[in-house]
Scaffold this motif. Structure first.
Motif, PDB file in Angstrom:
ATOM      1  N   VAL A 188      55.712  19.023 -21.147  1.00  0.00           N
ATOM      2  CA  VAL A 188      56.294  17.764 -20.687  1.00  0.00           C
ATOM      3  C   VAL A 188      55.433  17.103 -19.621  1.00  0.00           C
ATOM      4  O   VAL A 188      55.434  15.876 -19.473  1.00  0.00           O
ATOM      5  CB  VAL A 188      57.729  17.973 -20.169  1.00  0.00           C
ATOM      6  N   ALA A 189      54.674  17.893 -18.865  1.00  0.00           N
ATOM      7  CA  ALA A 189      53.858  17.329 -17.792  1.00  0.00           C
ATOM      8  C   ALA A 189      52.757  16.408 -18.316  1.00  0.00           C
ATOM      9  O   ALA A 189      52.194  15.607 -17.558  1.00  0.00           O
ATOM     10  CB  ALA A 189      53.242  18.450 -16.958  1.00  0.00           C
ATOM     11  N   GLU A 190      52.457  16.514 -19.611  1.00  0.00           N
ATOM     12  CA  GLU A 190      51.428  15.655 -20.200  1.00  0.00           C
ATOM     13  C   GLU A 190      51.985  14.309 -20.647  1.00  0.00           C
ATOM     14  O   GLU A 190      51.243  13.456 -21.146  1.00  0.00           O
ATOM     15  CB  GLU A 190      50.793  16.369 -21.390  1.00  0.00           C
ATOM     16  N   ARG A 191      53.289  14.091 -20.481  1.00  0.00           N
ATOM     17  CA  ARG A 191      53.944  12.862 -20.927  1.00  0.00           C
ATOM     18  C   ARG A 191      54.174  11.906 -19.760  1.00  0.00           C
ATOM     19  O   ARG A 191      54.160  12.300 -18.602  1.00  0.00           O
ATOM     20  CB  ARG A 191      55.284  13.201 -21.594  1.00  0.00           C
ATOM     21  N   LYS A 192      54.423  10.639 -20.105  1.00  0.00           N
ATOM     22  CA  LYS A 192      54.722   9.628 -19.094  1.00  0.00           C
ATOM     23  C   LYS A 192      56.052   8.965 -19.410  1.00  0.00           C
ATOM     24  O   LYS A 192      56.415   8.792 -20.573  1.00  0.00           O
ATOM     25  CB  LYS A 192      53.618   8.573 -19.032  1.00  0.00           C
ATOM     26  N   LEU A 193      56.778   8.608 -18.355  1.00  0.00           N
ATOM     27  CA  LEU A 193      58.055   7.917 -18.470  1.00  0.00           C
ATOM     28  C   LEU A 193      57.898   6.498 -17.929  1.00  0.00           C
ATOM     29  O   LEU A 193      57.277   6.284 -16.882  1.00  0.00           O
ATOM     30  CB  LEU A 193      59.130   8.677 -17.688  1.00  0.00           C
ATOM     31  N   LYS A 194      58.484   5.549 -18.637  1.00  0.00           N
ATOM     32  CA  LYS A 194      58.465   4.155 -18.198  1.00  0.00           C
ATOM     33  C   LYS A 194      59.835   3.542 -18.431  1.00  0.00           C
ATOM     34  O   LYS A 194      60.410   3.671 -19.505  1.00  0.00           O
ATOM     35  CB  LYS A 194      57.406   3.350 -18.954  1.00  0.00           C
ATOM     36  N   THR A 195      60.352   2.864 -17.410  1.00  0.00           N
ATOM     37  CA  THR A 195      61.619   2.140 -17.523  1.00  0.00           C
ATOM     38  C   THR A 195      61.362   0.668 -17.271  1.00  0.00           C
ATOM     39  O   THR A 195      60.661   0.308 -16.315  1.00  0.00           O
ATOM     40  CB  THR A 195      62.651   2.658 -16.503  1.00  0.00           C
ATOM     41  N   THR A 196      61.931  -0.170 -18.128  1.00  0.00           N
ATOM     42  CA  THR A 196      61.854  -1.614 -17.913  1.00  0.00           C
ATOM     43  C   THR A 196      63.257  -2.206 -17.886  1.00  0.00           C
ATOM     44  O   THR A 196      64.180  -1.700 -18.530  1.00  0.00           O
ATOM     45  CB  THR A 196      61.029  -2.325 -19.003  1.00  0.00           C
ATOM     46  N   ILE A 197      63.407  -3.285 -17.128  1.00  0.00           N
ATOM     47  CA  ILE A 197      64.633  -4.082 -17.126  1.00  0.00           C
ATOM     48  C   ILE A 197      64.255  -5.489 -17.560  1.00  0.00           C
ATOM     49  O   ILE A 197      63.456  -6.164 -16.897  1.00  0.00           O
ATOM     50  CB  ILE A 197      65.298  -4.111 -15.739  1.00  0.00           C
ATOM     51  N   ASN A 198      64.782  -5.896 -18.696  1.00  0.00           N
ATOM     52  CA  ASN A 198      64.452  -7.209 -19.266  1.00  0.00           C
ATOM     53  C   ASN A 198      62.946  -7.400 -19.381  1.00  0.00           C
ATOM     54  O   ASN A 198      62.413  -8.484 -19.164  1.00  0.00           O
ATOM     55  CB  ASN A 198      65.078  -8.329 -18.427  1.00  0.00           C
ATOM     56  N   GLY A 199      62.249  -6.294 -19.705  1.00  0.00           N
ATOM     57  CA  GLY A 199      60.811  -6.332 -19.916  1.00  0.00           C
ATOM     58  C   GLY A 199      59.969  -6.078 -18.679  1.00  0.00           C
ATOM     59  O   GLY A 199      58.754  -5.860 -18.790  1.00  0.00           O
ATOM     60  N   LYS A 200      60.568  -6.057 -17.506  1.00  0.00           N
ATOM     61  CA  LYS A 200      59.821  -5.813 -16.261  1.00  0.00           C
ATOM     62  C   LYS A 200      59.778  -4.319 -15.974  1.00  0.00           C
ATOM     63  O   LYS A 200      60.812  -3.646 -15.938  1.00  0.00           O
ATOM     64  CB  LYS A 200      60.483  -6.540 -15.092  1.00  0.00           C
TER      65      LYS A 200
END
Length: 273
Positions: A188-200
């Motif tokens: 899992v440490a090789e993965r990245k997490l990204k969260t967007t709100i309305n594309g931001k």
């Protein structure tokens, strides 16, 4: 090698019942006809006596309903830093009730949460494969079915002094869109997490957990049983609305997309009741 790479759960057009289906990273769509199985065990056995072909009416959370959802806090150094909190000796944990489980799609937000700083937390989520009790760290990977994505929705102003009430409203645990087999997912440490709100973009971080999946399954199983199918939300990185400058509380109509490399995207639209 595992017999499947991705699992989804769906409601069948024909009988309104829920079934599991395997697929690839493109996942499945409403209207497609697929072979559905009542249980993951039947799917893994390719048991034709426990399957049939169904049209997908609705895609629901891949996590089975009726089980408590375990949540972990302060599992990213960058989140602990933004919160000005020391990392504790053991992982902070709490439960969300079974009624908190939700699928990708619309989240009905109760009035009591709308006015108490409605916030998001993008999280890697573990799903266990079999009942686990007093499991060692070394054996813990054998109890991990796979990984998916969760959003630990929170009414932040209720969090002062406690966690559960702030996080346990109906549909406050959207999880999905699919379970990816742990054997094929890798570290899992090789993965990245990204969260967007309305594309931001609001969260963007490596999945560099302080307590990794094996450590969490072992810790949580000491003296208690984790049922098969338990979902474990592993904590959130920096960037939640409470610590943004200026602060940002989720609003009616906001679209929250949480993506993790190899797991796809969990997308939810907030609908104030």
């Amino acid at each position: 090698m595992p017999s499947w790479t991705h699992l989804v759960r769906f409601i069948a057009e024909e009988d309104g019942e829920s079934y599991y289906a395997s697929c690839d990273s493109k996942l499945l769509k409403v209207g497609e006809k697929v072979e559905g199985f009542k249980t993951i065990a039947a799917l893994e056995r390719s048991d034709a006596s426990d399957s049939n072909t169904f049209a997908i009416k609705e895609l629901v959370s891949p996590v089975a309903p009726g089980l408590p959802i375990v949540c972990i806090g302060l599992n990213y150094a960058n989140h602990a830093k933004e919160a000005s909190l020391e990392i504790p000796k053991n992982p902070p944990m709490w439960y969300k009730p079974a009624e908190s489980l939700a699928a990708p799609g619309i989240i009905p937000v109760p009035k009591v949460a709308q006015t108490h700083f409605f916030d998001f937390e993008g999280e890697l989520t573990i799903v266990t494969s079999k009942a686990a009790k007093n499991v060692s760290v070394e054996d813990a990977p054998n109890y991990i079915l796979g990984y998916t994505i969760g959003n630990d929705l929170t009414a932040r102003l209720f969090q002062i002094g406690q966690y559960t009430y702030a996080k346990s409203f109906d549909k406050f645990a959207p999880i999905g869109p699919a379970i990816v087999n742990a054997q094929g997912f890798g570290a899992v440490a090789e993965r990245k997490l990204k969260t967007t709100i309305n594309g931001k973009i609001v969260q963007e971080s490596p999945v560099d957990l302080i307590w990794g999946p094996a450590e969490l399954v072992s810790f949580l199983s000491q003296g208690r049983t984790l049922p098969a199918g338990t979902a474990i939300m592993t904590g959130t990185p920096a960037g939640v609305g409470w610590f943004q400058k200026p602060q940002y509380s989720l609003k009616d109509g906001d679209v929250v997309d949480i993506s993790i490399d190899g797991l796809g995207t969990l997308s939810n639209t907030m609908k104030f009741e």
